[in-house]
Design an enzyme around this catalytic site. Sequence first.
Site, short mmCIF file in Angstrom:
data_model
loop_
_atom_site.label_atom_id
_atom_site.label_comp_id
_atom_site.label_asym_id
_atom_site.label_seq_id
_atom_site.Cartn_x
_atom_site.Cartn_y
_atom_site.Cartn_z
N ASP A 46 0.85 -0.76 -0.32
CA ASP A 46 0.22 -0.04 0.17
C ASP A 46 0.27 1.71 -0.03
O ASP A 46 0.77 1.62 1.03
CB ASP A 46 -1.05 -0.16 1.63
CG ASP A 46 -2.28 0.63 1.79
OD1 ASP A 46 -2.92 0.81 -0.08
OD2 ASP A 46 -2.19 1.04 2.04
N ASN A 74 -0.89 4.73 -1.62
CA ASN A 74 -1.35 4.61 -0.66
C ASN A 74 -2.26 4.66 0.19
O ASN A 74 -3.17 6.29 -0.41
CB ASN A 74 -0.64 5.67 0.91
CG ASN A 74 -1.43 5.03 1.59
OD1 ASN A 74 -1.50 5.96 2.38
ND2 ASN A 74 -0.74 3.92 2.32
N ASP A 98 -1.80 -9.98 9.09
CA ASP A 98 -1.23 -8.66 9.07
C ASP A 98 0.14 -8.43 8.50
O ASP A 98 0.55 -9.70 8.95
CB ASP A 98 -1.72 -7.50 10.20
CG ASP A 98 -2.87 -7.12 10.92
OD1 ASP A 98 -3.80 -7.69 9.08
OD2 ASP A 98 -3.26 -6.91 10.92
N ASP A 100 2.82 -7.27 9.73
CA ASP A 100 3.11 -7.44 10.95
C ASP A 100 3.68 -8.22 11.72
O ASP A 100 4.21 -8.87 13.45
CB ASP A 100 3.40 -5.77 11.28
CG ASP A 100 2.27 -5.19 12.30
OD1 ASP A 100 1.01 -6.07 11.52
OD2 ASP A 100 2.29 -3.76 12.10
N ARG A 132 2.65 -7.22 22.86
CA ARG A 132 1.43 -6.50 23.07
C ARG A 132 0.74 -7.91 23.26
O ARG A 132 0.00 -8.94 23.51
CB ARG A 132 0.91 -6.18 21.36
CG ARG A 132 0.61 -7.18 20.67
CD ARG A 132 0.60 -6.54 19.05
NE ARG A 132 -1.61 -5.98 19.47
CZ ARG A 132 -2.00 -5.82 18.67
NH1 ARG A 132 -1.55 -5.22 17.16
NH2 ARG A 132 -2.37 -4.61 18.57
N GLU A 183 -12.69 -1.68 11.47
CA GLU A 183 -13.06 -1.48 10.43
C GLU A 183 -13.03 -3.41 10.28
O GLU A 183 -14.13 -3.57 9.42
CB GLU A 183 -12.45 -0.85 8.95
CG GLU A 183 -11.05 -2.06 8.25
CD GLU A 183 -9.82 -1.35 9.93
OE1 GLU A 183 -9.60 -2.29 10.26
OE2 GLU A 183 -9.82 -0.63 10.06
N ASP A 184 -12.13 -3.67 10.47
CA ASP A 184 -12.36 -5.30 11.01
C ASP A 184 -13.73 -5.67 12.06
O ASP A 184 -14.15 -7.22 11.54
CB ASP A 184 -10.92 -5.34 11.33
CG ASP A 184 -10.47 -5.34 12.95
OD1 ASP A 184 -10.97 -4.34 12.80
OD2 ASP A 184 -8.98 -5.48 13.48
N ARG A 212 4.68 -3.65 17.40
CA ARG A 212 5.82 -2.98 17.08
C ARG A 212 6.48 -1.98 17.91
O ARG A 212 5.81 -1.53 18.64
CB ARG A 212 5.06 -2.36 15.14
CG ARG A 212 4.66 -2.96 14.37
CD ARG A 212 4.16 -1.54 13.30
NE ARG A 212 5.91 -1.53 12.81
CZ ARG A 212 5.35 -1.13 11.67
NH1 ARG A 212 4.73 -1.86 10.78
NH2 ARG A 212 6.29 -0.81 10.49
N HIS A 217 1.75 -0.01 15.24
CA HIS A 217 0.56 -0.07 14.80
C HIS A 217 -1.17 0.68 15.05
O HIS A 217 -1.33 1.58 15.71
CB HIS A 217 0.37 -1.35 16.15
CG HIS A 217 -0.83 -2.45 15.49
ND1 HIS A 217 -1.93 -1.97 15.51
CD2 HIS A 217 0.15 -3.75 15.01
CE1 HIS A 217 -2.86 -3.83 15.41
NE2 HIS A 217 -1.13 -4.31 14.94
#
Length: 404
Positions: A46, A74, A98, A100, A132, A183-184, A212, A217
């Site tokens: 992206d 992007n 994802d 990462d 995390r 959104e997820d 991260r 993130h």
Amino acid sequence: MTVVAQPDVTVIIGAYEAMPYLVECLASVERQTLDPARMEVIAVDDGSTDGTGEYLEEFAARAAMPVTVIRQENSGGPSGPRNVGLAKATGRYVFFLDADDRLGPEALERMVAMADKNSTDVVLGKVEGINRKAPESMWGKTVGRTDVFSSNIKFALSAQKLFRRELLERHSMRFDESLWTGEDALFTMEAYLRADGVSVVADHTCYYLVGRADGKHVTKSGSYTLRFDSARALINLIAEMVPAGARRDGLMVRPFKVTVLPQFGPKFLKDTDEVRKHKLELVKPLMDAHWNSEVARRLKVHERLQLHLVAVRRTELLPDVVEFLRAKKKPTPVLEKRGTRVYLGYPHFRSKAAGVPDWIYLAEPREARAVQGYREEAANTFLRRALRKLRRSLPTRDVKAAAA
């Protein structure tokens, strides 16, 4: 002519400025025990400038499974790349990875087998956090078939699931590109509600959620207005898809607890008067329409108390509650009715000046069990009678107002 079999799963990777995390992410894909001929990867760069796109192309050149790399300008968020990947997917299932994060060993093989065995449309694989926190409450046991009403999966709404692609295509499901966060949650909740069964793989770590070091993130970014946008979208989806009643109330707990409540915790104490006023304006229509006694009683007492003060616009009382919680103080329990009723004495309990109704402090069995002297069997009878009495004595609108 060679006939190419449909892959079992398409792994969709949206990537933006993902180095060096992308290296381990792709390595976890290569380590999968699922036959490479049974999977494909679609990776969407992206608009990265850190070598992400170049590394994806290197991976595509050497990988054993088919890899498609799409490079684009992007888009500003994760929804666009995921939608681009979904439009290109050909697998029976799709998995959103994802860039990462990383897959656990055997993750895809186990999740595909689980979906095939149980004919389910969504599979959750156990998630562990690296630097995390990861969700925990839904991993108690492996379940072949359940749904969003019968389990705790409403608290696992990230996109990192195995979805049956036919389900997504049948309902034209895509990620909402107008949302910059959450959104997820919207996508996954809709999938849960439309799914013919959901499976949970709890006995094997399928996904590692990586924090991260640079703090970039996506879930950590975004202003409070974006959080309210997310809450509003999820609440509206639930209201549209689930008729009013206990099932809807159970799902409404999620946006109020996870998205709305944090905006009125320690953050709120640091907000300017202008921001506080704006937050109350944003939350008012959500509280007026969907906050009621049935949603409230599904929360812990301190959560219920905080949201009640927001609903009745008594936020001047919030600092006492927030500071009490931040200091990790324990509320003094008050047992009444021969131990069948337990109130937790958080700030403003039975204060005439505050005027907070007693029922806000009334512990449900899950909290009351920790109090010595509580009599659960007798309490269940009392609670049922109390709720019936409340419903008989007040019109529906007044019951909601009492909860507010």
